[in-house]
Design a protein around this motif. Sequence first.
Motif, PDB file in Angstrom:
ATOM      1  N   ARG A 218       0.837  -1.185   0.000  1.00 45.57           N
ATOM      2  CA  ARG A 218       0.000   0.000   0.000  1.00 45.57           C
ATOM      3  C   ARG A 218       0.880   1.246   0.000  1.00 45.57           C
ATOM      4  NH1 ARG A 218      -3.456  -1.050   5.287  1.00 45.57           N
ATOM      5  NH2 ARG A 218      -1.317  -1.252   6.028  1.00 45.57           N
ATOM      6  N   THR A 224      -2.264   8.334  -0.211  1.00 46.53           N
ATOM      7  CA  THR A 224      -3.622   7.866  -0.460  1.00 46.53           C
ATOM      8  C   THR A 224      -4.641   8.910  -0.060  1.00 46.53           C
ATOM      9  OG1 THR A 224      -3.677   6.763   1.698  1.00 46.53           O
ATOM     10  CG2 THR A 224      -2.951   5.461  -0.170  1.00 46.53           C
ATOM     11  N   ASP A 233      -8.365   3.776   0.596  1.00 46.57           N
ATOM     12  CA  ASP A 233      -7.599   3.982   1.819  1.00 46.57           C
ATOM     13  C   ASP A 233      -7.790   5.401   2.350  1.00 46.57           C
ATOM     14  OD1 ASP A 233      -6.501   1.412   1.874  1.00 46.57           O
ATOM     15  OD2 ASP A 233      -5.005   1.967   0.363  1.00 46.57           O
TER      16      ASP A 233
END
Length: 240
Positions: A218, A224, A233
């Motif tokens: 991620r 994000t 996210d």
Amino acid sequence: MSVLLLRLAGPLQAWGASSRFTQRHTEIAPTKSGVIGLLAAARGLRRTDPLTELLGLDFGVRIDQPGQLLRDFQVARPLDGGASMPLTNRYYLSDAVFLAAIGGDRELLDGLDEAVRRPRFPLYLGRRSCPPVAPITLGVHPGTIAEVLSDWPWQAAKRLRESHGLTVPLEVLSDAPPGAEITETLQDAPISFDPARRQYGWRAVVRTRVVVPNPDGRPPLAATASAGPGHADHDPFAWL
């Protein structure tokens, strides 16, 4: 130097270096004696055969997925129904993945690679009750153990890779080179697997960390959050 890479994964693993009597412990990572034993089995060596060719190999292991420690409380009885054997506590690593590196002469490693692909005896991860998930060997590669373990992709399960960031630090345990600061010593350098005179020497170990990329990871939270509302996210407090 060349390096033979082995991916050691399975439902259970057990790599004991100091187990005695009714307490059968496991180390947090594969031992040198355990991996050399796996290679010896692949070549068809019996426990009483000399390990001459294998004793000079260098060894390192990267902990890609540490797994969980599992305790199994066991009791056994002989086939004739006589007195019970002593109660034992056996420890295992569950759902673990390791990348083991064996350094040495290219010709010898090529032969070991071929033997692991077509083993003469069954292979197991420390104990006979711990079969590996195939394929085990990842081939022979040029470079040092440190270089290969630093460059090879992360071998953890996808669910674990997706829960981490774009890079991940991994612990490496390897033979201590001359002049290096020794982290610990383990009595897991095999000398003989002969049941009548089983022998292990002490091995100096150094612990390091390598950082490897994680394409399934991620992005950092700040990145994000900038994607705006509705992002998978998204953190609503990042807008305050």
